[in-house]
Scaffold this motif. Structure first.
Motif, PDB file in Angstrom:
ATOM      1  N   VAL A 263      -9.942 -13.150  -0.435  1.00 13.12           N
ATOM      2  CA  VAL A 263      -8.588 -13.539  -0.849  1.00 13.12           C
ATOM      3  C   VAL A 263      -8.226 -12.841  -2.153  1.00 13.12           C
ATOM      4  O   VAL A 263      -7.109 -12.312  -2.312  1.00 13.12           O
ATOM      5  N   ASP A 264      -9.162 -12.813  -3.119  1.00  6.55           N
ATOM      6  CA  ASP A 264      -8.901 -12.121  -4.385  1.00  6.55           C
ATOM      7  C   ASP A 264      -8.657 -10.634  -4.156  1.00  6.55           C
ATOM      8  O   ASP A 264      -7.769 -10.033  -4.783  1.00  6.55           O
ATOM      9  N   LEU A 265      -9.442 -10.025  -3.252  1.00  7.61           N
ATOM     10  CA  LEU A 265      -9.239  -8.606  -2.921  1.00  7.61           C
ATOM     11  C   LEU A 265      -7.848  -8.380  -2.344  1.00  7.61           C
ATOM     12  O   LEU A 265      -7.161  -7.403  -2.685  1.00  7.61           O
ATOM     13  N   THR A 266      -7.425  -9.296  -1.482  1.00  7.66           N
ATOM     14  CA  THR A 266      -6.094  -9.182  -0.876  1.00  7.66           C
ATOM     15  C   THR A 266      -4.998  -9.305  -1.922  1.00  7.66           C
ATOM     16  O   THR A 266      -4.015  -8.545  -1.902  1.00  7.66           O
ATOM     17  N   LEU A 267      -5.137 -10.244  -2.855  1.00  3.15           N
ATOM     18  CA  LEU A 267      -4.125 -10.417  -3.905  1.00  3.15           C
ATOM     19  C   LEU A 267      -4.077  -9.198  -4.821  1.00  3.15           C
ATOM     20  O   LEU A 267      -2.995  -8.799  -5.285  1.00  3.15           O
ATOM     21  N   ALA A 268      -5.248  -8.589  -5.074  1.00 12.67           N
ATOM     22  CA  ALA A 268      -5.265  -7.367  -5.888  1.00 12.67           C
ATOM     23  C   ALA A 268      -4.527  -6.238  -5.182  1.00 12.67           C
ATOM     24  O   ALA A 268      -3.791  -5.465  -5.822  1.00 12.67           O
ATOM     25  N   ARG A 269      -4.701  -6.123  -3.885  1.00 19.27           N
ATOM     26  CA  ARG A 269      -3.980  -5.102  -3.135  1.00 19.27           C
ATOM     27  C   ARG A 269      -2.479  -5.386  -3.123  1.00 19.27           C
ATOM     28  O   ARG A 269      -1.663  -4.465  -3.110  1.00 19.27           O
ATOM     29  N   MET A 270      -2.124  -6.659  -3.129  1.00 21.96           N
ATOM     30  CA  MET A 270      -0.713  -7.018  -3.185  1.00 21.96           C
ATOM     31  C   MET A 270      -0.084  -6.514  -4.485  1.00 21.96           C
ATOM     32  O   MET A 270       1.045  -5.996  -4.494  1.00 21.96           O
ATOM     33  N   THR A 271      -0.810  -6.642  -5.562  1.00 20.43           N
ATOM     34  CA  THR A 271      -0.318  -6.154  -6.850  1.00 20.43           C
ATOM     35  C   THR A 271      -0.134  -4.644  -6.825  1.00 20.43           C
ATOM     36  O   THR A 271       0.871  -4.101  -7.344  1.00 20.43           O
ATOM     37  N   VAL A 272      -1.083  -3.926  -6.232  1.00 18.42           N
ATOM     38  CA  VAL A 272      -0.982  -2.461  -6.126  1.00 18.42           C
ATOM     39  C   VAL A 272       0.259  -2.069  -5.333  1.00 18.42           C
ATOM     40  O   VAL A 272       1.014  -1.161  -5.735  1.00 18.42           O
ATOM     41  N   CYS A 273       0.500  -2.738  -4.212  1.00 13.16           N
ATOM     42  CA  CYS A 273       1.664  -2.416  -3.371  1.00 13.16           C
ATOM     43  C   CYS A 273       2.964  -2.735  -4.102  1.00 13.16           C
ATOM     44  O   CYS A 273       3.938  -1.965  -4.031  1.00 13.16           O
ATOM     45  N   ARG A 274       2.988  -3.870  -4.801  1.00  8.87           N
ATOM     46  CA  ARG A 274       4.201  -4.235  -5.527  1.00  8.87           C
ATOM     47  C   ARG A 274       4.494  -3.216  -6.629  1.00  8.87           C
ATOM     48  O   ARG A 274       5.644  -2.824  -6.846  1.00  8.87           O
ATOM     49  N   THR A 275       3.463  -2.772  -7.336  1.00  4.87           N
ATOM     50  CA  THR A 275       3.647  -1.777  -8.405  1.00  4.87           C
ATOM     51  C   THR A 275       4.157  -0.452  -7.843  1.00  4.87           C
ATOM     52  O   THR A 275       5.002   0.218  -8.454  1.00  4.87           O
ATOM     53  N   ALA A 276       3.652  -0.090  -6.659  1.00  2.00           N
ATOM     54  CA  ALA A 276       4.060   1.179  -6.041  1.00  2.00           C
ATOM     55  C   ALA A 276       5.397   1.067  -5.311  1.00  2.00           C
ATOM     56  O   ALA A 276       5.942   2.081  -4.854  1.00  2.00           O
ATOM     57  N   GLY A 277       5.916  -0.144  -5.182  1.00  3.33           N
ATOM     58  CA  GLY A 277       7.208  -0.330  -4.518  1.00  3.33           C
ATOM     59  C   GLY A 277       7.150  -0.186  -3.016  1.00  3.33           C
ATOM     60  O   GLY A 277       8.125   0.241  -2.396  1.00  3.33           O
ATOM     61  N   VAL A 278       5.998  -0.531  -2.400  1.00  2.00           N
ATOM     62  CA  VAL A 278       5.865  -0.457  -0.944  1.00  2.00           C
ATOM     63  C   VAL A 278       5.541  -1.848  -0.403  1.00  2.00           C
ATOM     64  O   VAL A 278       5.084  -2.727  -1.131  1.00  2.00           O
ATOM     65  N   ARG A 279       5.760  -2.034   0.899  1.00  2.00           N
ATOM     66  CA  ARG A 279       5.606  -3.352   1.497  1.00  2.00           C
ATOM     67  C   ARG A 279       4.212  -3.598   2.067  1.00  2.00           C
ATOM     68  O   ARG A 279       3.853  -4.741   2.350  1.00  2.00           O
ATOM     69  N   ASN A 280       3.444  -2.538   2.250  1.00  2.00           N
ATOM     70  CA  ASN A 280       2.091  -2.684   2.770  1.00  2.00           C
ATOM     71  C   ASN A 280       1.269  -1.482   2.356  1.00  2.00           C
ATOM     72  O   ASN A 280       1.801  -0.512   1.791  1.00  2.00           O
ATOM     73  N   ILE A 281      -0.028  -1.517   2.623  1.00  2.00           N
ATOM     74  CA  ILE A 281      -0.902  -0.435   2.159  1.00  2.00           C
ATOM     75  C   ILE A 281      -0.626   0.868   2.889  1.00  2.00           C
ATOM     76  O   ILE A 281      -0.960   1.942   2.381  1.00  2.00           O
ATOM     77  N   TRP A 282       0.004   0.800   4.064  1.00  2.00           N
ATOM     78  CA  TRP A 282       0.279   2.022   4.810  1.00  2.00           C
ATOM     79  C   TRP A 282       1.409   2.809   4.176  1.00  2.00           C
ATOM     80  O   TRP A 282       1.613   3.981   4.511  1.00  2.00           O
ATOM     81  N   GLY A 283       2.146   2.190   3.240  1.00  2.00           N
ATOM     82  CA  GLY A 283       3.175   2.918   2.507  1.00  2.00           C
ATOM     83  C   GLY A 283       2.640   3.669   1.297  1.00  2.00           C
ATOM     84  O   GLY A 283       3.357   4.449   0.674  1.00  2.00           O
ATOM     85  N   LEU A 284       1.358   3.430   0.961  1.00  2.00           N
ATOM     86  CA  LEU A 284       0.741   4.134  -0.165  1.00  2.00           C
ATOM     87  C   LEU A 284       0.299   5.524   0.246  1.00  2.00           C
ATOM     88  O   LEU A 284       0.084   5.806   1.432  1.00  2.00           O
TER      89      LEU A 284
END
Length: 441
Positions: A263-284
């Motif tokens: 869950v913590d790993l998922t929340l960390a990835r959420m922060t990365v996506c929000r910072t990059a302005g994408v909706r999911n990791i496939w937008g990175l």
């Protein structure tokens, strides 16, 4: 210049006769080699011999079959027909029958679409499926609603699940996509986690559940993904893949800590996506994209069953974390495959809430009807009936359902030794996830 005409009146008629002779010779040859061709190349036999004969038979008997199944409608009221017969001696008018389209061949049979008459329902054709199969002398007929007023009728000349073949892999393998078996239509059974991210797999002992998981892991092991295992039975099942697992929890206490770390790993990835302005990791960008994580949970009941207050707290924490992963994980590259012999509401309210998050369901033969109902009952009543009809002799056969519909399928036979060998051969692809390893230390 003089043009000479043939004096033989039969000269112009020789070519149709020759064509008929050649056609007769070809047909005779096919009939002679038919049995051998069916054994060696069933697909070629079906296209050359089986399909033409079946299509002709369906077209010839369609009207009588529809009348026999109660799907024909009289053109006149009964009294008018009788009156006409008595008064004029005329034959009764032919009843109206549903019109069908082109009888199209498929790899395992044929299919056609039929337009319903006013007042008819798709279920009327579903009830007649057994009679169609008997009349057409095929293994099975399945009727599905194509669109309002139109049904698709698919016939299988043989059971594709009797001896499923592993298809040849062509082209590059798509990430998170695995061919695990064969469908009842003869098509490959594909589990695509990008399309349906979370799966619930149930089945009694020796029903084929473990074989399906072996096939899934064997297909994921060569891919650039992280595999994480939770096996609260001491790791007896998932330890086969230990060489390819980034983390493995073998009891409920470890499972609770590992799920919290996920869950913590998922929340960390959420922060990365929000910072990059994408909706999911496939937008990175590909270099910035984190590795996809597939979490395999074996025997879900062991995670939820409790015998005391302390266990109840652990089970609640683990269940809550699992539900959060199911809600958040798909967009952030965390996918769930949860398996068990029994799944029911008696395991606690968390199981029902978790079940609702799984868009993909697979039900093998189960020991109690409640498990089949929990797995498929909220998706499709026909799928539930098909699952309850699986016999002990049909090991490996399952019913898979999603929002797209349902199918019967059978997984390829991947033994424990095969799965362990594949995991070991691809151990070098195991990504290091320190945050997960620390949770198990």
């Amino acid at each position: 210049m003089t043009i000479l005409a043939s004096s033989d009146p039969s000269a112009g008629a020789t070519w149709p006769g020759r064509v008929l002779v050649v056609a007769a010779l070809v047909a005779s040859g096919l009939l002679i080699v038919g049995p051998a061709l069916r054994r060696r190349s069933p697909a070629a036999w079906w296209l050359l011999l089986g399909y033409p004969a079946s299509a002709f038979h369906v077209a010839r008997t369609w009207r009588a079959l529809m009348a026999g199944c109660g799907l024909a409608v009289s053109r006149r009221p009964a009294l008018t027909v009788v009156s006409g017969l008595v008064g004029n001696g005329a034959s009764p008018p032919q009843p109206r029958v549903p019109r069908h389209g082109f009888i199209r061949p498929t790899g395992a049979g044929f299919e056609l679409v039929a337009r319903l008459l006013p007042g008819q329902l798709p279920d009327d054709f579903v009830k007649a499926a057994s009679a169609m199969a008997e009349d057409w002398q095929v293994h099975a007929v399945r009727v599905t609603s194509l669109r309002p007023g139109v049904v698709r009728i698919a016939a299988l000349y043989a059971d594709p699940l009797a001896a499923p073949r592993v298809p040849r892999t062509r082209g590059p393998v798509r990430l998170l996509r695995v061919v695990v078996g064969t469908l009842g239509t003869g098509a490959p059974w594909v589990i695509d986690l990008r399309r349906i991210p979370h799966w619930l797999i149930v089945g009694a002992t020796r029903s084929g559940k473990s074989t399906l998981i072996h096939a899934l892991v064997a297909g994921l092991a060569p891919q650039p993904v992280a595999l994480v295992g939770i096996d609260c039975k001491g790791g007896m099942e998932l330890s086969l893949y230990s060489a390819r697992l980034s983390a493995l929890a073998i009891d409920r206490a470890q499972a609770e800590r590992l799920l919290s770390a996920l869950v913590d790993l998922t929340l960390a990835r959420m922060t990365v996506c929000r910072t990059a302005g994408v909706r999911n990791i496939w937008g990175l960008a590909e270099k910035e994209r984190p590795v996809p994580v597939v979490v395999i949970v074996d025997e879900i009941a062991e995670l939820f069953l409790v015998a005391g207050r302390h266990e109840k707290d652990e089970a609640h924490a683990a269940g809550t974390a699992l539900i959060r992963l199911a809600q958040l994980g798909a967009a952030l590259g965390v996918f769930l495959v949860v398996a068990g012999q029994r799944v029911g509401s008696d395991l606690g309210p968390g199981v029902t809430a978790l079940r609702a998050q799984f868009a993909g369901r697979v039900c093998h033969r189960v020991a109690d009807p409640g498990t089949a109902g929990m797995t498929l009952g909220d998706l499709n009543s026909h799928a539930l009936k098909a699952a309850q009809a699986i016999t002990p002799e049909q090991a490996g056969t399952a019913v898979l359902a999603s929002g797209d519909g349902w199918e019967r399928g059978r997984s390829h036979l991947v033994t424990e030794a095969d799965a362990e060998a594949v995991a070991t051969a691809h151990a070098h692809l195991t990504p290091a996830l320190p945050e997960l390893s620390a949770a198990l230390a």
